[in-house]
Design an enzyme around this catalytic site. Structure first.
Site, short mmCIF file in Angstrom:
data_model
loop_
_atom_site.label_atom_id
_atom_site.label_comp_id
_atom_site.label_asym_id
_atom_site.label_seq_id
_atom_site.Cartn_x
_atom_site.Cartn_y
_atom_site.Cartn_z
N GLU A 236 0.79 -1.23 0.00
CA GLU A 236 0.00 0.00 0.00
C GLU A 236 0.83 1.29 0.00
OE1 GLU A 236 -2.89 -0.27 3.14
OE2 GLU A 236 -3.88 -1.97 2.23
N GLU B 21 -5.47 -8.53 0.30
CA GLU B 21 -6.14 -8.21 1.58
C GLU B 21 -7.61 -7.94 1.32
OE1 GLU B 21 -4.66 -4.94 3.92
OE2 GLU B 21 -2.59 -5.63 3.73
O1 IFM Z 1 -4.42 -3.31 8.86
C1 IFM Z 1 -4.31 -2.75 7.61
C2 IFM Z 1 -3.12 -3.32 6.85
O2 IFM Z 1 -1.94 -3.16 7.56
C3 IFM Z 1 -2.98 -2.65 5.52
N1 IFM Z 1 -4.21 -2.68 4.80
C4 IFM Z 1 -5.43 -2.29 5.46
C5 IFM Z 1 -5.55 -3.01 6.79
C6 IFM Z 1 -6.83 -2.55 7.51
O3 IFM Z 1 -6.79 -1.18 7.72
#
Ligand code: IFM
Length: 456
Positions: free
Chosen positions: A163, A357
Site C-alpha cells: 500500500e 487483503e
Molecule cells: O491493517 C491494515 C493493513 O496493515 C494494511 N491494509 C489495510 C488493513 C486494515 O486497515
C-alpha cells in the site's frame, strides 16, 4: 461457482501488527515505535510493543493458520529485525526468527508469501531522510537481497511494497501514520518516486538473489470505483474515475495510476503530470525503466469502493445512500468492489491478480458462552467472495484471495480498537479464540470457494 483447485486461499498479517517483541532479538526501533510514543498519535497511546506476541507463539499460531486449510499465509518481514542499522550489519537472530516461522508454515503445508515492506522501516532510516532520500531505494534493495539470500531456498512468493498509497498518503502528506509528516505535495511526490524506485530495485534484487524460481508482485490499495448501475455509460464513468489521479476528496494519494502506471506501464499518467506541473518529481534517466520491472502478479488490497455515473459534465461520483452499511472503521460495505476492481485492473494492467487483503473491521468480543459470534464478518466476506467468484466466472484472471487478517492485531493509528481477525485476541492474556468466521472460512476453502450464505 467453485474456483479452480489451483486457487490460492490464504490469510494475511504484517510484522509490526502482530509480532510484538519490539526490543528483543536485536531488533532496532522502527518508525512505528517512534510514532506510537508521540503523544496523541495512536488511539489510547497504544503500541506494537507486545501486539499479539506472535514472535513467541510461532508454533501455536502456525497451527491456527494451518487448521484453516489455507495453502498460503501472507506475512511481512520487519526490516529493523534483519538490518537494524538500515544497511550493513545483519542481525542473525532476526533471520533466525523468520527461519522458525517459515519452517513452521512449511511443515504444515502452508506456503509463506512474504511482503518485504509493510511500513515499519528502521527509525534510523528516518533519521537519514526516510523515503525523501533517494538512496532509500538502494537501502531497500540491500535489505531485500539479505532476506532473499536467506529465505529463498524455502520461499518463492514475494511482494515488495504494501500500500504505497497509505504509507505515502497517510504517512507523508496527512501525518496520520508514521513517520507522521505533513509534507508539501512536491516533497510527498518525491517520496513516492523513491518508494517506486525501491520497488523496482527490490524486484531486481529478488530475481538476482533468489535460489528458486520466484513469483513476484506488490500489494497496492487504490480506490476502487464501481458503476451505480449496469448502464454502459455508468461503467465507463467508473472505469475513468478509477484511473484518474485527481481524487474527488482532493487527496490525490489514494489513486491507482500514479503508483501503478510506472510500475506496470513504465510511465507516469499524463493527467497527473499536467496536474502536478512543477511539483512532479524529477525523473532521472533510467528511472522509469528501473521502476518497470517485469512482475508476475498484481496484488489488490480491497475493502470498499466509491460509486460513479456519467453526469452532464462527464464521469462523476454518486453519494452513498443514507444508511449504507458501514464497518466499524466507517468504510462503506460495497461487495461489488470485488467484481469491478479486478475487472478494471486486469483490463489496464493485464497481469494475474491476487486479492492480497480483504476483511471487515468490527468490535467483536468473547460472549458469555465463550464464543465470538461475528456474523457480520461472515456476511461481509460472503458477499465479497461471491462477487470475486463472479469476476472469475467472467474470465478475470484472479488466482488467489488472502483474508485480512488471521488474528486481531494492532490497527496502526487506531491501536487495538478495530478487530479484523478470524481469531480473537485478548490483549491482556494473549489468549486466542477462533471466531465463528474462522470455522466459516475453513468451510468455504474446503468446498472450493463457494461462498456460503450467511447464517440467519
Ligand atoms: O491493517 C491494515 C493493513 O496493515 C494494511 N491494509 C489495510 C488493513 C486494515 O486497515
Amino acid at each position: 461457482m467453485p474456483v479452480s483447485s489451483e486457487f490460492v486461499w490464504g490469510v494475511a498479517s504484517s510484522a509490526y501488527q502482530i509480532e510484538g517483541a519490539a526490543s528483543e532479538g536485536g531488533r532496532s526501533p522502527s518508525v512505528w515505535d517512534t510514532f506510537c510514543r508521540e503523544k496523541g498519535r495512536v488511539f489510547n497511546g497504544e503500541t506494537g510493543d507486545v501486539a499479539c506476541d506472535h514472535y513467541h507463539r510461532v508454533e501455536e499460531d502456525a497451527d491456527l493458520i494451518a487448521d484453516l486449510g489455507v495453502n498460503a499465509y501472507r506475512l511481512s518481514v520487519s526490516w529493523p529485525r534483519v538490518l537494524p542499522d538500515v544497511t550493513g550489519r545483519v542481525n542473525d537472530s532476526g533471520l533466525a526468527y523468520y527461519d522458525r516461522l517459515v519452517d513452521a508454515l512449511l511443515a504444515r503445508n502452508v506456503q509463506p508469501w512474504i511482503t518485504l515492506y509493510h511500513w515499519d522501516h528502521p527509525a534510523a532510516m528516518q533519521e537519514r531522510g526516510g523515503w525523501l532520500n533517494r538512496e532509500s531505494a538502494d537501502w531497500f534493495a540491500e535489505y531485500t537481497a539479505v532476506v532473499v539470500d536467506h529465505l529463498s531456498d524455502r520461499v518463492q512468493h514475494w511482494m515488495t511494497l504494501n500500500e504505497p498509497q497509505i504509507f505515502i498518503g497517510l504517512g507523508h502528506l496527512m501525518g496520520d501514520h508514521a513517520p507522521g509528516l505533513k509534507l508539501t505535495r512536491k516533497e510527498t511526490l518525491l517520496a513516492s518516486h523513491h518508494a517506486l524506485l525501491a520497488h523496482g530495485k527490490g524486484v531486481e534484487a529478488i530475481r538476482a538473489h533468489s535460489k528458486s524460481e520466484s513469483v513476484i508482485g506488490w500489494a497496492p490499495v487504490g480506490d476502487v470505483v464501481v458503476p451505480v448501475d449496469d448502464k454502459p455509460e455508468s461503467i465507463e464513468a467508473a472505469r475513468a474515475l478509477m484511473f484518474q489521479v485527481r481524487q474527488p476528496d482532493g487527496n490525490w494519494a489514494f489513486n491507482n495510476p500514479w503508483f501503478a502506471d510506472p510500475v506496470v506501464l513504465g510511465r507516469y499518467p499524463e493527467d497527473a503530470l499536467n496536474q502536478f506541473g512543477g511539483d512532479a518529481p524529477e525523473v532521472r534517466e533510467g528511472d522509469l525503466e528501473q521502476i518497470k520491472q517485469p512482475i508476475d502478479f498484481y496484488g489488490m488490497n480491497t475493502y470498499s469502493a466509491l460509486f460513479a455515473r456519467m453526469g452532464d459534465d462527464g464521469p462523476e461520483l454518486v453519494d452513498f445512500e443514507p444508511g449504507v452499511p458501514r464497518t466499524t472503521f466507517g468504510w462503506a460495505v460495497v461487495p461489488e468492489a470485488m467484481y469491478w476492481g479486478p475487472k478494471f485492473l486486469s483490463e489496464r494492467y493485464k497481469l494475474p491478480l491476487y486479492v492480497t487483503e480483504n476483511g471487515l473491521a468490527s468490535m467483536d468480543w468473547v460472549g458469555l458462552d465463550g464464543a465470538v459470534n461475528d456474523t457480520g464478518r461472515i456476511d461481509f466476506l460472503s458477499r465479497y467472495i461471491a462477487q470475486l467468484e463472479r469476476s472469475i466466472a467472467d474470465g478475470v484472471d484472479v488466482r488467489g484471495y488472502f483474508q485480512w487478517s488471521i488474528m486481531d492485531n494492532f490497527e496502526w493509528a487506531e491501536g487495538y480498537k478495530m478487530r479484523f481477525g478470524l481469531v480473537h485476541v485478548d490483549y491482556r492474556t494473549l489468549e486466542r479464540t477462533p471466531k465463528a468466521s474462522y470455522d466459516w472460512y475453513r468451510e468455504v476453502i474446503a468446498r472450493g470457494g463457494v461462498a456460503l450464505p450467511a447464517p440467519c
